[in-house]
Design a protein around this motif. Sequence first.
Motif, PDB file in Angstrom:
ATOM      1  N   ILE A  34      32.941  80.902  65.766  1.00  0.00           N
ATOM      2  CA  ILE A  34      33.484  79.692  65.120  1.00  0.00           C
ATOM      3  C   ILE A  34      34.625  79.306  65.968  1.00  0.00           C
ATOM      4  CG2 ILE A  34      34.005  78.280  63.151  1.00  0.00           C
ATOM      5  CD1 ILE A  34      31.210  79.254  63.155  1.00  0.00           C
ATOM      6  N   SER A  35      35.707  80.150  65.944  1.00  0.00           N
ATOM      7  CA  SER A  35      36.845  79.699  66.737  1.00  0.00           C
ATOM      8  C   SER A  35      36.678  79.594  68.319  1.00  0.00           C
ATOM      9  CB  SER A  35      37.774  80.908  66.550  1.00  0.00           C
ATOM     10  OG  SER A  35      38.303  81.306  65.142  1.00  0.00           O
ATOM     11  N   GLU A  36      35.796  80.220  68.925  1.00  0.00           N
ATOM     12  CA  GLU A  36      35.264  80.227  70.240  1.00  0.00           C
ATOM     13  C   GLU A  36      35.034  78.716  70.421  1.00  0.00           C
ATOM     14  OE1 GLU A  36      36.003  81.529  74.002  1.00  0.00           O
ATOM     15  OE2 GLU A  36      36.287  82.607  72.068  1.00  0.00           O
ATOM     16  N   PHE A  37      33.917  78.238  69.506  1.00  0.00           N
ATOM     17  CA  PHE A  37      33.385  76.972  69.776  1.00  0.00           C
ATOM     18  C   PHE A  37      34.078  75.697  69.590  1.00  0.00           C
ATOM     19  CE2 PHE A  37      29.035  79.007  68.394  1.00  0.00           C
ATOM     20  CZ  PHE A  37      28.361  78.832  69.449  1.00  0.00           C
ATOM     21  N   LEU A  38      35.258  76.033  68.477  1.00  0.00           N
ATOM     22  CA  LEU A  38      35.982  74.908  68.357  1.00  0.00           C
ATOM     23  C   LEU A  38      37.181  74.802  69.272  1.00  0.00           C
ATOM     24  CD1 LEU A  38      36.618  75.436  64.352  1.00  0.00           C
ATOM     25  CD2 LEU A  38      35.225  73.549  65.541  1.00  0.00           C
ATOM     26  N   PHE A  39      37.569  75.637  69.785  1.00  0.00           N
ATOM     27  CA  PHE A  39      38.913  75.713  70.654  1.00  0.00           C
ATOM     28  C   PHE A  39      38.942  76.345  71.941  1.00  0.00           C
ATOM     29  CE2 PHE A  39      40.145  76.903  66.205  1.00  0.00           C
ATOM     30  CZ  PHE A  39      40.553  75.338  65.772  1.00  0.00           C
ATOM     31  N   ARG A  40      37.654  76.978  72.370  1.00  0.00           N
ATOM     32  CA  ARG A  40      37.842  76.966  73.877  1.00  0.00           C
ATOM     33  C   ARG A  40      36.461  77.019  74.785  1.00  0.00           C
ATOM     34  NH1 ARG A  40      40.281  83.080  75.066  1.00  0.00           N
ATOM     35  NH2 ARG A  40      38.591  83.966  73.849  1.00  0.00           N
ATOM     36  N   TYR A  41      35.302  77.169  73.995  1.00  0.00           N
ATOM     37  CA  TYR A  41      33.997  77.413  74.675  1.00  0.00           C
ATOM     38  C   TYR A  41      33.929  76.111  75.675  1.00  0.00           C
ATOM     39  CZ  TYR A  41      29.290  78.265  75.668  1.00  0.00           C
ATOM     40  OH  TYR A  41      27.897  78.334  76.144  1.00  0.00           O
ATOM     41  N   THR A  42      34.022  74.772  74.893  1.00  0.00           N
ATOM     42  CA  THR A  42      33.492  73.696  75.495  1.00  0.00           C
ATOM     43  C   THR A  42      34.685  72.944  76.376  1.00  0.00           C
ATOM     44  OG1 THR A  42      34.553  72.323  73.656  1.00  0.00           O
ATOM     45  CG2 THR A  42      32.103  72.951  73.870  1.00  0.00           C
ATOM     46  N   GLN A  43      36.080  73.835  76.236  1.00  0.00           N
ATOM     47  CA  GLN A  43      36.909  73.356  77.035  1.00  0.00           C
ATOM     48  C   GLN A  43      37.560  74.339  78.515  1.00  0.00           C
ATOM     49  OE1 GLN A  43      40.402  72.848  74.374  1.00  0.00           O
ATOM     50  NE2 GLN A  43      38.827  72.489  72.676  1.00  0.00           N
ATOM     51  N   ARG A  44      37.386  75.524  78.071  1.00  0.00           N
ATOM     52  CA  ARG A  44      37.662  76.569  79.167  1.00  0.00           C
ATOM     53  C   ARG A  44      38.966  76.360  80.077  1.00  0.00           C
ATOM     54  NH1 ARG A  44      32.304  75.922  79.146  1.00  0.00           N
ATOM     55  NH2 ARG A  44      31.962  74.591  80.888  1.00  0.00           N
ATOM     56  N   ASP A  45      39.017  75.787  81.056  1.00  0.00           N
ATOM     57  CA  ASP A  45      40.032  75.423  81.894  1.00  0.00           C
ATOM     58  C   ASP A  45      41.055  74.679  81.330  1.00  0.00           C
ATOM     59  OD1 ASP A  45      38.577  76.814  83.974  1.00  0.00           O
ATOM     60  OD2 ASP A  45      37.815  75.126  84.756  1.00  0.00           O
ATOM     61  N   THR A  46      40.927  73.802  80.310  1.00  0.00           N
ATOM     62  CA  THR A  46      41.958  73.053  79.759  1.00  0.00           C
ATOM     63  C   THR A  46      42.273  73.514  78.286  1.00  0.00           C
ATOM     64  OG1 THR A  46      40.252  71.835  78.514  1.00  0.00           O
ATOM     65  CG2 THR A  46      40.958  70.973  80.638  1.00  0.00           C
ATOM     66  N   PHE A  47      42.137  74.859  77.983  1.00  0.00           N
ATOM     67  CA  PHE A  47      42.483  75.528  76.875  1.00  0.00           C
ATOM     68  C   PHE A  47      43.991  76.070  76.891  1.00  0.00           C
ATOM     69  CE2 PHE A  47      43.439  79.583  74.886  1.00  0.00           C
ATOM     70  CZ  PHE A  47      43.157  79.093  73.640  1.00  0.00           C
ATOM     71  N   LEU A  48      44.840  75.728  75.804  1.00  0.00           N
ATOM     72  CA  LEU A  48      46.095  76.136  76.051  1.00  0.00           C
ATOM     73  C   LEU A  48      46.400  76.794  74.477  1.00  0.00           C
ATOM     74  CD1 LEU A  48      47.737  72.958  77.538  1.00  0.00           C
ATOM     75  CD2 LEU A  48      47.478  75.058  78.702  1.00  0.00           C
ATOM     76  N   PHE A  49      46.870  78.078  74.996  1.00  0.00           N
ATOM     77  CA  PHE A  49      47.233  78.917  73.723  1.00  0.00           C
ATOM     78  C   PHE A  49      48.545  77.927  72.889  1.00  0.00           C
ATOM     79  CE2 PHE A  49      50.244  81.742  71.733  1.00  0.00           C
ATOM     80  CZ  PHE A  49      49.474  82.227  70.768  1.00  0.00           C
ATOM     81  N   GLY A  50      48.076  78.154  71.597  1.00  0.00           N
ATOM     82  CA  GLY A  50      48.963  77.283  70.606  1.00  0.00           C
ATOM     83  C   GLY A  50      48.870  75.871  70.432  1.00  0.00           C
ATOM     84  N   GLN A  51      47.711  75.378  70.850  1.00  0.00           N
ATOM     85  CA  GLN A  51      47.367  74.070  70.885  1.00  0.00           C
ATOM     86  C   GLN A  51      45.863  73.708  70.552  1.00  0.00           C
ATOM     87  OE1 GLN A  51      48.553  71.628  74.211  1.00  0.00           O
ATOM     88  NE2 GLN A  51      50.629  72.675  74.663  1.00  0.00           N
ATOM     89  N   ALA A  52      45.861  72.963  69.533  1.00  0.00           N
ATOM     90  CA  ALA A  52      44.292  72.762  68.992  1.00  0.00           C
ATOM     91  C   ALA A  52      43.815  71.436  69.717  1.00  0.00           C
ATOM     92  CB  ALA A  52      44.273  72.657  67.392  1.00  0.00           C
TER      93      ALA A  52
END
Length: 485
Positions: free
Chosen positions: A148-166
Amino acid sequence: MKIKKFNNSQIINGIAFGFSAAFLISAFIAAIYTGEWGSVFQNWYRILITPCPLVTDYFAIGGLASAMLNAGVCGMVCFLFMIGLPGNSHTNTLSGYFLVVAHCFYGLNLLNMMPCFLAPFVYLHRQKLDYKDNLHICMYTTSFAPFISEFLFRYTQRDTFLFGQAQLELKGVILAVCFCLMMGYVTPAILPGARAWHKGYNLYNGGLAFGVFGFFVFNLMYRTMGIVPPEIITVENPIYIRFGESYRLYGNCFYLLIFLFCFLTGYFLNGRSLKGLSHLLKDTGFRSDFAEKYGMSVCLMNIGIYGSLFLLYLNLVILFTNGAGFTGPTFGIMLAALTFSAMGQHPRNVLPILIGYQMLYLVTGFFCHMNGRELTWSLSTQGYLNGVAFATGMSPLVGHYGFRVGILSGFLCASMCTATSAVHGGFVLYNGGFTAGITVLILLPILEHYLPGTRSEMKDQRLNMQELLALVQNKKNSSQSEKQP
């Protein structure tokens, strides 16, 4: 003074409330102890929005106080469902509770827990099954929370993911919702099948079933789609580093108080007597509901003794070997080790498994020395600390086949415990149960071949679905007629 008599369900609910309240109180104390006062809720928010495959240390991501707060809140949610739904709480409900709060220190949080927790209710409603009798199914489904966390915050973003930012995206939310609905229907279906594989010798029934299904989902998400699997997020938390990335003193004080309180409470509820405890400690643990046979007051004493034994083991391996200390995952596995202390685990059938881990360490160390190589792991390496907590789920195998088989099972399980998480990318929290299940699959055919009398004995045993950690098939209207555990 006459002590009020409580039934098993009330004591189970009391345990859930007691542990949850202890976490919440401890969050306040921890904030003062570490100096995190004023940033606890901000740190908890960071935990909520961080992707969390195994093993994500919430002490590093947020902090000691925020991880305690996370466990307390998630535990209280489970407790509210336990007392809010009509009917009795059972030992499988307690096992689900312990698994939830255990992983609140490394992978589970309120945000990724709730979708998984609520999804099976859709299935239960459509099938007209009793919610309370199957509440453990909802708790076990939280094993998939890292997805769930992966789908919401990183899977569809990957390169644009930033730790600490939703940074939520609609397609990520849709994936998470669809995944939860699927798991709501899949989880009740796969648990009985996994139970048939290991025939009740692995108490962590969900671990084997979920590990196999997680293998499919992970490979579909990444390998099949040609996407590079994500890295585990590591953070340099200055407060955590100041304590040597180990809250050993705090952890020992917390658990010693908890286990002492459990033992004394059980002792007084048992009429200030140890009656029944010796019989529990002689039980094989195979298809055994300790609460039904001996009463939850005796189970509380078992929690106190068994928990203290496991705490001693952790302290010894941390003291005498180099590796992890009292990290978030280490803190959590203390609770995971208690999961089936009311339906299969006790010191006598767990000790041989712990010895088996020690045997692997000594044997591999000897052969490495003979070949002039340095051993690259120790018993306090985080993966082995986590693995041994779930290896205790093989306690029925020890009780049924004996001490030597227990050592062998621990030996085999330890040899695989750090490799199995790669199968599902660390997205299934009950990986240790998955490893224990594989170990039983290897050992059981061999044991049955050379001990055919035991196999014949098993065929004659009655199966109780409630003891299998699988779906309870009674309809809502008949739930009141269920026998109280």
